[in-house]
Design an enzyme around this catalytic site. Sequence first.
Site, short mmCIF file in Angstrom:
data_model
loop_
_atom_site.label_atom_id
_atom_site.label_comp_id
_atom_site.label_asym_id
_atom_site.label_seq_id
_atom_site.Cartn_x
_atom_site.Cartn_y
_atom_site.Cartn_z
CG ASP A 22 -2.19 0.88 0.91
OD1 ASP A 22 -2.11 1.77 0.02
OD2 ASP A 22 -3.23 0.69 1.56
C1 NOJ Z 1 -4.01 4.02 0.00
C2 NOJ Z 1 -5.18 3.10 0.03
O1 NOJ Z 1 -5.21 2.38 1.24
C3 NOJ Z 1 -5.21 2.13 -1.14
O2 NOJ Z 1 -6.44 1.44 -1.12
C4 NOJ Z 1 -5.02 2.87 -2.43
O3 NOJ Z 1 -5.06 1.96 -3.51
C5 NOJ Z 1 -3.70 3.60 -2.40
N1 NOJ Z 1 -3.71 4.55 -1.28
C6 NOJ Z 1 -3.39 4.36 -3.68
O4 NOJ Z 1 -4.25 5.43 -3.81
#
Ligand code: NOJ
Length: 766
Positions: free
Chosen positions: A282
């Site tokens: 993430d």
């Molecule tokens: C953080 C989020 O938790 C995730 O779901 C997302 O895909 C990424 N940011 C990228 O935006």
Amino acid sequence: MKVLSPFFSVALTQSTLCAAQGYTNESEVPYYGLSPPVYPSPVGNGTTSNAWKNAYQHAKAIVSKLTLEEKVNVTGGFDGACVGNSGAVPRLSIPSLCFQDAPDGVRGQEFVSAFPASIHVAATWDRSLMYQYGNALGEEYHDKGIHVALGPVAGPLGRIARGGRNWEGLSADPYLAGAGMGAITRGIQDAGVIASAKHWLLNEEEWRRNPGNLGESESSNADDRTIHELYAFPFMDSLRDGVGSVLCSYQRVNNSYACQNSKLLNGILKTELGFEGFVVSDWEGQHAGVASANAGLDIVMPDQGFWGNKLTEAVNNGSVSTDRINDMATRILSSWYYLDQNKGYPSNGVYANDKKHDPVDVQGDHASLIREIGAAGIVLVKNTNNALPFTNSTRFLSVYGYDATLPPSPWNNPSRYGGGYEVNFGWNTFNGTLVTGGGSGGSTPPYVVSPIQAIQERISRDRGTLRWDFWSENPTPAYVNSDACLVFINAYASESFDRETLQDEFSDNLVKNVASNCTNTIVVIHSAGIRTVDTWINNPNITAVLFAGLPGQESGHSLTDVLYGEIAPSGRLPYTIAKNESDYGRLLNSTISFDAFPQVNFTEGLYIDYRYFDKEEIEPRFEFGFGLTYSTFGYAGLRVTANNGSSSTAELPDPDIAIVQGGHPQLWDELYTVTASITNTGNVTASEIPQLYVSIPNAPVRQLRGFEKVPLKAGQTKSVRFPLTRRDLSIWDVEVQQWRLQRAEYGIFVGASSRDLRLKGSVRIQ
Ligand code: NOJ
């Protein structure tokens, strides 16, 4: 695979040990919340299928030509057109892979569709719509030149009722969520895009999901059985259906950060579940370099994090093996080959005219599918006095509430990512209708058909009359001649914070005030998850209530299709609506802790949502699986048949059969078939959603293990068939580390919801 920890079997049998050692609470056991180390990281080899084998051959061949620096480049993020962009190797035509949100539509771009949120898709209980949703999403990602779609979502599953991101996922039930995960994965990947199942794993609350001033992130501490039977379960479906990528989550799991947790990545994902693709972090979810590489992380986003030159150094000094860096690059490129993206892929426009992305229109004819899913996910929970559907004589409507109309501007909540906006129309900002949630999972609608727009279209067609008041808490009493008063309220939720309440005073007052002046009040709730309704649900002037979810851009049309009976409602609740917020007990809120190492103990184990309500015998307001329609149905003829020719009912899967992606292949053998016949006993065409629940011994009272959407004309009967796989009937045996069938009697129930069980039977496995 060698498991090094002496705690391994101990940690896995903690419930038993807990009692045996005189502890009353699992969290008191000294080793609760410890994650066993599992090393080395399994090397992917493509044994799952010919397609993977072929992909691996190509990937291995190209990786053998890469320098160490090039391999490292492929495993990190750089600036580019997308929210994440991997490093390219131009001399070998390896492109920068473009990663983009969201699970309900390409985010932050123009001429893209805003699909219903995943929780809304789950509420359709329609496997075909789930697939079509994934496929239409995939087409848009593909045509925008995006290689990796950041979804589907089965984490959060919905452990806590107020979870800020529950709406991004599919359901609080792992079987329903799993059906969606599989179908959406197939849909996205059939369009040539790599799906990225997220967030792996136990990302169940937003509170302190990341480290910060207060200390480390929260640690979601769960026992091994709960991890398998609840939280990993829906990911298995995505894996089985070929998902090319898995995104590891922010927080810690059993005190080890999810993106460097070797038990989760090397152990469960890459060994037990045979994952062939790559694990992406993430965004800024990587917290150590060597540790994450060796624990099974394959690519870091959105930048090079702790890798880049440091990873080169780590390989050179032996802290990370050459096998590991080769495996990282091979896994990433295998997924690229697996989806045939090497055979030509649309440009994502990053270099075009110095603009961030080309204004390519990728919407196709998806608006009609969005309208259909929007309608199919609406759950009718109350309908008295034949309030719905409206008839030809329903021509004078009064419309109330902030959620009926558009906000003054869609730009008032700019997204933190990708230049889009979040349609953040929360009740307390009196902003307007809610069609998606907030944060990276929010869609970017090209337009929004508000409820009032669609109602106006209909009223003008019917030469009717409309009155409205969007903003008052206590609107002027309805004209006595109004046929019905529609009140629109909503409940917003977003990434980054958990909800503070499942209801709000302004909206509840609004509903009560309208109902006090109008004997035919119909309430429409757009909500990002659970919304409690007990302050007014039994008011006799409130004749109908619809949970209209997060329907995406065609919101108003989807709603009028149902209100006017063009489509009989068929949505069913994908979660439990309690009478009181307090009925969720410890599963209401995130665990607020100011400790440096906050511990969130999942000591409820398997008992979340309806499993918890059933166990504690708490009567919900509306149970999981509940929903009304404009017809009635009869259930008959329950039969449970053992399938000849399927694998035997041996207690454990055959240890000599190799694991493939998704787990042991025999887990998917259909051991039994349950059949029943369903009759439409009413006067209108409608769909019933018969649901199969199984009482597995030594497990929650009943668990969903089958469902089908059955369209039926008035008077028509159809037979419905539910296959029961080995996985459906097994529990995770923590001692032998395998799914086990029990030699026992299993209760079999087919019904219209988790509590409306119309047919009962049993099967004895011997
Ligand atoms: C953080 C989020 O938790 C995730 O779901 C997302 O895909 C990424 N940011 C990228 O935006």
